[in-house]
Design a protein around this motif. Sequence first.
Motif, PDB file in Angstrom:
ATOM      1  N   GLY A  56       0.840  -1.204   0.000  1.00 31.99           N
ATOM      2  CA  GLY A  56       0.000   0.000   0.000  1.00 31.99           C
ATOM      3  C   GLY A  56       0.862   1.236   0.000  1.00 31.99           C
ATOM      4  O   GLY A  56       2.093   1.176  -0.080  1.00 31.99           O
ATOM      5  N   VAL A  57       0.207   2.393   0.045  1.00 31.85           N
ATOM      6  CA  VAL A  57       0.921   3.666   0.006  1.00 31.85           C
ATOM      7  C   VAL A  57       0.424   4.557   1.145  1.00 31.85           C
ATOM      8  O   VAL A  57      -0.792   4.658   1.393  1.00 31.85           O
ATOM      9  N   LEU A  58       1.403   5.154   1.806  1.00 31.79           N
ATOM     10  CA  LEU A  58       1.093   6.107   2.869  1.00 31.79           C
ATOM     11  C   LEU A  58       1.337   7.508   2.338  1.00 31.79           C
ATOM     12  O   LEU A  58       2.411   7.787   1.781  1.00 31.79           O
ATOM     13  N   ARG A  59       0.344   8.416   2.471  1.00 32.43           N
ATOM     14  CA  ARG A  59       0.472   9.773   1.934  1.00 32.43           C
ATOM     15  C   ARG A  59       0.290  10.795   3.058  1.00 32.43           C
ATOM     16  O   ARG A  59      -0.650  10.705   3.833  1.00 32.43           O
ATOM     17  N   PHE A  60       1.250  11.729   3.164  1.00 33.89           N
ATOM     18  CA  PHE A  60       1.136  12.856   4.084  1.00 33.89           C
ATOM     19  C   PHE A  60       0.878  14.115   3.240  1.00 33.89           C
ATOM     20  O   PHE A  60       1.657  14.415   2.334  1.00 33.89           O
ATOM     21  N   ILE A  61      -0.204  14.793   3.569  1.00 30.60           N
ATOM     22  CA  ILE A  61      -0.585  15.984   2.796  1.00 30.60           C
ATOM     23  C   ILE A  61      -0.615  17.186   3.744  1.00 30.60           C
ATOM     24  O   ILE A  61      -1.260  17.121   4.808  1.00 30.60           O
ATOM     25  N   THR A  62       0.088  18.262   3.372  1.00 37.51           N
ATOM     26  CA  THR A  62       0.099  19.458   4.223  1.00 37.51           C
ATOM     27  C   THR A  62      -0.133  20.711   3.393  1.00 37.51           C
ATOM     28  O   THR A  62       0.242  20.785   2.224  1.00 37.51           O
ATOM     29  N   SER A  63      -0.769  21.675   4.019  1.00 37.20           N
ATOM     30  CA  SER A  63      -1.048  22.939   3.328  1.00 37.20           C
ATOM     31  C   SER A  63       0.226  23.781   3.224  1.00 37.20           C
ATOM     32  O   SER A  63       1.060  23.810   4.142  1.00 37.20           O
ATOM     33  N   LEU A  64       0.374  24.503   2.105  1.00 40.24           N
ATOM     34  CA  LEU A  64       1.535  25.382   1.891  1.00 40.24           C
ATOM     35  C   LEU A  64       1.154  26.855   2.045  1.00 40.24           C
ATOM     36  O   LEU A  64       1.938  27.725   1.689  1.00 40.24           O
ATOM     37  N   SER A  65      -0.054  27.127   2.560  1.00 36.94           N
ATOM     38  CA  SER A  65      -0.498  28.519   2.640  1.00 36.94           C
ATOM     39  C   SER A  65       0.394  29.350   3.556  1.00 36.94           C
ATOM     40  O   SER A  65       0.745  30.493   3.225  1.00 36.94           O
ATOM     41  N   ALA A  66       0.795  28.774   4.716  1.00 32.60           N
ATOM     42  CA  ALA A  66       1.651  29.526   5.642  1.00 32.60           C
ATOM     43  C   ALA A  66       3.019  29.791   5.022  1.00 32.60           C
ATOM     44  O   ALA A  66       3.571  30.904   5.123  1.00 32.60           O
ATOM     45  N   VAL A  67       3.532  28.746   4.351  1.00 32.70           N
ATOM     46  CA  VAL A  67       4.853  28.917   3.706  1.00 32.70           C
ATOM     47  C   VAL A  67       4.769  29.938   2.575  1.00 32.70           C
ATOM     48  O   VAL A  67       5.640  30.801   2.424  1.00 32.70           O
ATOM     49  N   ASP A  68       3.702  29.848   1.773  1.00 35.92           N
ATOM     50  CA  ASP A  68       3.549  30.801   0.661  1.00 35.92           C
ATOM     51  C   ASP A  68       3.413  32.235   1.169  1.00 35.92           C
ATOM     52  O   ASP A  68       3.887  33.187   0.536  1.00 35.92           O
ATOM     53  N   LYS A  69       2.747  32.395   2.319  1.00 39.19           N
ATOM     54  CA  LYS A  69       2.615  33.732   2.889  1.00 39.19           C
ATOM     55  C   LYS A  69       3.977  34.312   3.268  1.00 39.19           C
ATOM     56  O   LYS A  69       4.282  35.486   3.009  1.00 39.19           O
ATOM     57  N   VAL A  70       4.798  33.443   3.890  1.00 38.42           N
ATOM     58  CA  VAL A  70       6.149  33.898   4.252  1.00 38.42           C
ATOM     59  C   VAL A  70       6.941  34.260   2.993  1.00 38.42           C
ATOM     60  O   VAL A  70       7.634  35.284   2.938  1.00 38.42           O
ATOM     61  N   ILE A  71       6.809  33.409   1.965  1.00 40.32           N
ATOM     62  CA  ILE A  71       7.545  33.676   0.716  1.00 40.32           C
ATOM     63  C   ILE A  71       7.062  34.979   0.083  1.00 40.32           C
ATOM     64  O   ILE A  71       7.869  35.775  -0.422  1.00 40.32           O
ATOM     65  N   ARG A  72       5.729  35.215   0.126  1.00 38.17           N
ATOM     66  CA  ARG A  72       5.207  36.468  -0.443  1.00 38.17           C
ATOM     67  C   ARG A  72       5.760  37.686   0.293  1.00 38.17           C
ATOM     68  O   ARG A  72       6.141  38.690  -0.320  1.00 38.17           O
ATOM     69  N   ASN A  73       5.826  37.590   1.632  1.00 36.09           N
ATOM     70  CA  ASN A  73       6.376  38.713   2.411  1.00 36.09           C
ATOM     71  C   ASN A  73       7.840  38.975   2.069  1.00 36.09           C
ATOM     72  O   ASN A  73       8.271  40.120   1.912  1.00 36.09           O
ATOM     73  N   ILE A  74       8.583  37.864   1.969  1.00 35.14           N
ATOM     74  CA  ILE A  74       9.998  38.027   1.619  1.00 35.14           C
ATOM     75  C   ILE A  74      10.138  38.612   0.204  1.00 35.14           C
ATOM     76  O   ILE A  74      10.995  39.463  -0.057  1.00 35.14           O
ATOM     77  N   THR A  75       9.268  38.155  -0.706  1.00 34.44           N
ATOM     78  CA  THR A  75       9.299  38.682  -2.082  1.00 34.44           C
ATOM     79  C   THR A  75       9.023  40.185  -2.111  1.00 34.44           C
ATOM     80  O   THR A  75       9.699  40.946  -2.823  1.00 34.44           O
ATOM     81  N   LEU A  76       8.038  40.607  -1.312  1.00 34.18           N
ATOM     82  CA  LEU A  76       7.738  42.045  -1.243  1.00 34.18           C
ATOM     83  C   LEU A  76       8.935  42.836  -0.733  1.00 34.18           C
ATOM     84  O   LEU A  76       9.235  43.949  -1.211  1.00 34.18           O
ATOM     85  N   ILE A  77       9.621  42.253   0.251  1.00 38.20           N
ATOM     86  CA  ILE A  77      10.822  42.936   0.781  1.00 38.20           C
ATOM     87  C   ILE A  77      11.880  43.047  -0.310  1.00 38.20           C
ATOM     88  O   ILE A  77      12.499  44.107  -0.510  1.00 38.20           O
ATOM     89  N   PHE A  78      12.080  41.940  -1.049  1.00 37.90           N
ATOM     90  CA  PHE A  78      13.076  41.966  -2.127  1.00 37.90           C
ATOM     91  C   PHE A  78      12.699  43.006  -3.186  1.00 37.90           C
ATOM     92  O   PHE A  78      13.560  43.742  -3.683  1.00 37.90           O
ATOM     93  N   ILE A  79      11.407  43.042  -3.558  1.00 35.54           N
ATOM     94  CA  ILE A  79      10.977  44.012  -4.585  1.00 35.54           C
ATOM     95  C   ILE A  79      11.169  45.448  -4.101  1.00 35.54           C
ATOM     96  O   ILE A  79      11.627  46.322  -4.851  1.00 35.54           O
TER      97      ILE A  79
END
Length: 478
Positions: free
Chosen positions: A156-179
Amino acid sequence: MFKKRNKSVSSKSIKTRLVGNFIIIILISVLVFEALLIYFTRYYFYHNVENVLTNQIRISSDFYSKYFSNVPLEENVIDNVDVFWQQTNAQVQIVDLKGRVLLDSIGVENKQTLGSSDFYDALAGKKGVSIGKVDYGREKVMTVSYPLKSDEEVVGVLRFITSLSAVDKVIRNITLIFISIGIVVIVITGAIGLILSSSIVLPLREVTNAAEIMAGGNLEIRIKKNRNDEIGKLVDTLNYMAEEIKKREEIKDDFISLVSHELRTPLTSIKGWASTLSRVDRNETKIFDDGLTIIEKESDRLAIMVEELLDFSSFASGKISLNKKKTDLKDIFHFIEKQMRPKAMREGIHFQVECEELPHIELDGDRIKQVLINLLGNALKFTPPDGTVSLRGFMEKDAVIMSVIDTGCGISKEELPRITEKFYKGKNSKAHTGLGLSICDEIVKLHKGSLQFKSEVNVGTEVIVKLPLEINHTGVSL
């Protein structure tokens, strides 16, 4: 065509082009640099999430293989489900080999069988990772799948699924700082570009303004040199150009004044004697003879001056051409001797002509005669009675030498380098226009030869005309 050419000329100023190009370069550099930063930031955060899920899913899979693999997967889902999600906070799915979800930790009902890439990677015994969206939510998720094995066989297969919304938010903030940082950098570099371009454009504008004044006829103005770069060299060039033009204008004015004066003197004499002779009694033969002799001499003088001016005009316009042909220099020397000896006798000067056996050479005989007559004329003019003027012709290596030597007053060291300059007459010169030696020098240069002067005051002068022999392709002198 002229209009078309004007259309193709850029109307943008150097300052605009410098600043524009500078900003474009900085903008491209900032965009590339920020794109790389954003990419590697996203990669870093996503990679960390993947590592965390991978560690957790491996622990759960290994735990299953060690302690529960002897029981069918469906039974473990019913009896030991806590084993699979106690290692993580992510959504957990247990999938059988056909892709049917046997268990979902948050109770999502999956009616369809799985067909994602991570599932098939896990079925192949490898870790599978996929990023995307799920049907039951809008958030982007990361799924890590891992095979569940029993006796080294995938069950069988074991799957772990997690949301990336928190990570994407951090990346967006860092992107805004870079811009933001990028915008600040572009603004600052744009301001620096303006300052740097001004340091180039302002001196150029000063040079241009001064050049326009020079072009308007004011040759007294000079541009102040403040640097030693290309602009400094341009300043030197413009100042030198203005100085040369000014000198040429002065020479032209002096020339016009000189020619007017030199032409007026014999004309006045001729007119005066002609007027006198018209009123004199025809029986006054002596006065008639003297007047006609003076008129003849002054006419000859005028003719010489006009010839020099015509020659000078031809040399200045580059229209002079040589009529070269094989010539025996002895014939030229004989002609010169017949031409100049009467004058030497009248002046009481010993005149000697010697010429060795020389090969026939290619030259313009009339122009070479002109050179020798001019040089001998000067020698006779500046040699006192009972002095000596000699003309010699001989070979020296691969050149024919014609030497004019006199025992005259000589030329000072200060004047010697300038005597071939146009219109230079010297302090004690009796020259008509100051063009004679200059024309001689041009004629000798046209024969690819050289004109050299050696002189000592109160001892004499030697003028050496050196004409190279032309060698044909067989090595025979022509």
